[in-house]
Design a protein around this motif. Structure first.
Motif, mmCIF file in Angstrom:
data_model
loop_
_atom_site.group_PDB
_atom_site.id
_atom_site.type_symbol
_atom_site.label_atom_id
_atom_site.label_comp_id
_atom_site.label_asym_id
_atom_site.label_seq_id
_atom_site.Cartn_x
_atom_site.Cartn_y
_atom_site.Cartn_z
ATOM 1 N N HIS A 276 6.611 -7.702 146.766
ATOM 2 C CA HIS A 276 7.128 -6.670 145.697
ATOM 3 C C HIS A 276 7.672 -7.455 144.377
ATOM 4 O O HIS A 276 8.026 -8.544 144.720
ATOM 5 N N PRO B 132 12.746 -3.890 147.406
ATOM 6 C CA PRO B 132 12.325 -2.433 147.498
ATOM 7 C C PRO B 132 13.845 -1.651 148.343
ATOM 8 O O PRO B 132 13.333 -0.570 148.795
ATOM 9 N N GLN C 134 1.673 2.688 147.701
ATOM 10 C CA GLN C 134 1.970 1.126 147.456
ATOM 11 C C GLN C 134 1.049 0.156 147.884
ATOM 12 O O GLN C 134 0.936 -0.727 147.640
ATOM 13 N N VAL D 81 3.966 -3.271 144.375
ATOM 14 C CA VAL D 81 3.504 -4.380 145.176
ATOM 15 C C VAL D 81 2.474 -5.110 144.489
ATOM 16 O O VAL D 81 1.505 -4.412 143.959
#
Length: 384
Positions: free
Chosen positions: A45, A49, A137, A238
């Motif tokens: 990421h 997150p 994601q 991501v």
């Protein structure tokens, strides 16, 4: 899904330094199942997150049960579920037990103001009507009529529609959804006698990477409640991932039916499995070719499973008065079979154009109040 996939940028080794162009670190997340023993993916990421700004209201979404101990066969008219703009509000649970829930949905509008995460269940979304894009994601997947979307629990997603007339048949599974083990070798590869193979499975592509801070609403379903969680960073940040745990798509039109000289049992149509239920695809196919075969299915007793059949398209040879969008429920404890005249009509037929999705559960299903709104209460008499 035992099928390795990677997308975007990832470091050479897991759990090692992975730097951004400015020298700061990307943030690694293990997205795993069954503790640390099941399938997993490693995501990287732009932002942590874990940044929750606020936990807002919660909403009870538990289905209201009309029949907890059911032995009656039912027909439900699925297309009578009314279209609703909001995706989550459109989802109506019609059958449920402790392992799974069967849901009908007719959403009209794309998911705009929130992201959704099911923290309890894998989701199998069958696209009966509509086209669009599943955004997650893990990247995006285009979908159309006939697609199964398999979405592992915990996946954050949105649905973008190109159409307003959308109809979904959804199964929430509290067990992981896999391909049938008898079609896989001990390495996980689909075998030559499998009715589909890895080439038929569409993996995520078009990875979205939004490096944004602000307020991002994720609606999270947990234990039949929907929580509003406000995060400080965009969930789709991501830059890359790899592993075995990710959403994917498979079209029912890519299922290759297995046929024989005499009528084949439903397991030859199996497409997905859990340890609590199986999913089968009934597709256009040649009929049995023994000179004295009866193509219609024989009567059989549902001793240890409930059978749910969702009718998608075509001519349903074994049933009278069945239309697209109908659902039949044949509960455990009683026999069922072709309607009067169906066996005789089938003799001499060489092929069928039927298209349907079947779910067989090993625990009894409860019938909900939403199901009773679209139920044909006299269906159980249709064999007289």
């Amino acid at each position: 899904m035992p099928f390795y996939h990677k997308l975007g940028k990832i470091p050479h080794k897991r759990h090692t330094i992975f730097k951004k162009p400015d020298g700061s670190l990307y943030y690694e997340e293990l997205f795993g199942t069954i503790g640390f023993d099941g399938m997993s993916s490693n995501l990287y990421h732009e932002q942590r997150p874990t940044q929750v700004k606020e936990i807002g209201k919660r909403k009870d979404v538990a289905p209201k049960i009309a029949e907890a101990n059911n032995i009656q066969s039912y027909r439900f008219r699925g297309f009578e579920v009314p279209p609703i703009s909001d995706y989550l509000e459109s989802r109506k649970t019609v059958l449920t037990n402790s392992d799974c829930s069967i849901i009908l949905a007719a959403p009209k509008a794309s998911t705009e103001n929130y992201f959704y995460k099911n923290a309890d269940a894998d989701e199998m979304i069958f696209i009966h009507k509509g086209t669009g894009k599943l955004r997650t994601q893990f990247g995006n997947l285009n979908f159309k009529y006939g697609d199964y979307l398999i979405i592992p629990r915990g996946t954050i997603y949105k649905l973008n529609f190109k159409t307003e007339d959308n109809r979904f048949f959804i199964v929430e599974s509290r067990r992981p959804i896999y391909t049938p083990k008898r079609y896989r070798n001990h390495f996980g590869q689909l075998l030559e006698h499998s009715p589909f193979c890895e080439r038929d499975i569409r993996r995520p592509e078009e990875l979205e990477t939004h490096n944004e801070k602000g307020e991002f609403l994720i609606k999270i379903k947990k234990q039949d409640q929907l929580f509003d969680m406000l995060y400080a960073t965009h969930p789709f940040d991501v830059v890359g991932y790899d592993g075995y745990n990710y959403p994917y798509a498979f079209s029912i039109h890519d299922f290759e039916p297995i046929t024989g000289r005499i009528h084949q049992p439903p397991p030859v149509h199996q497409t997905f499995e859990t340890d609590a239920f199986v999913v089968c695809s009934f597709c256009p196919r040649l009929y049995d070719y023994h000179p004295e075969s009866i193509p219609a299915p024989y009567n059989h007793s549902n001793i240890d499973s409930d059978e749910v059949l969702y009718y998608v398209d075509g001519d349903f040879m074994s049933r009278n008065d069945i239309e697209a969008g109908h659902i039949s429920l044949h509960p455990a404890g009683i026999p069922h079979g072709p309607h009067p005249g169906a066996a005789e009509r089938s003799i001499g037929k060489t092929e069928t154009e039927e298209l349907a999705v079947m779910v067989d559960t090993f625990k009894p299903l409860k019938v909900t109040e939403e199901a009773m709104k679209i139920a044909d209460g006299d269906y159980f008499k249709s064999w007289l």
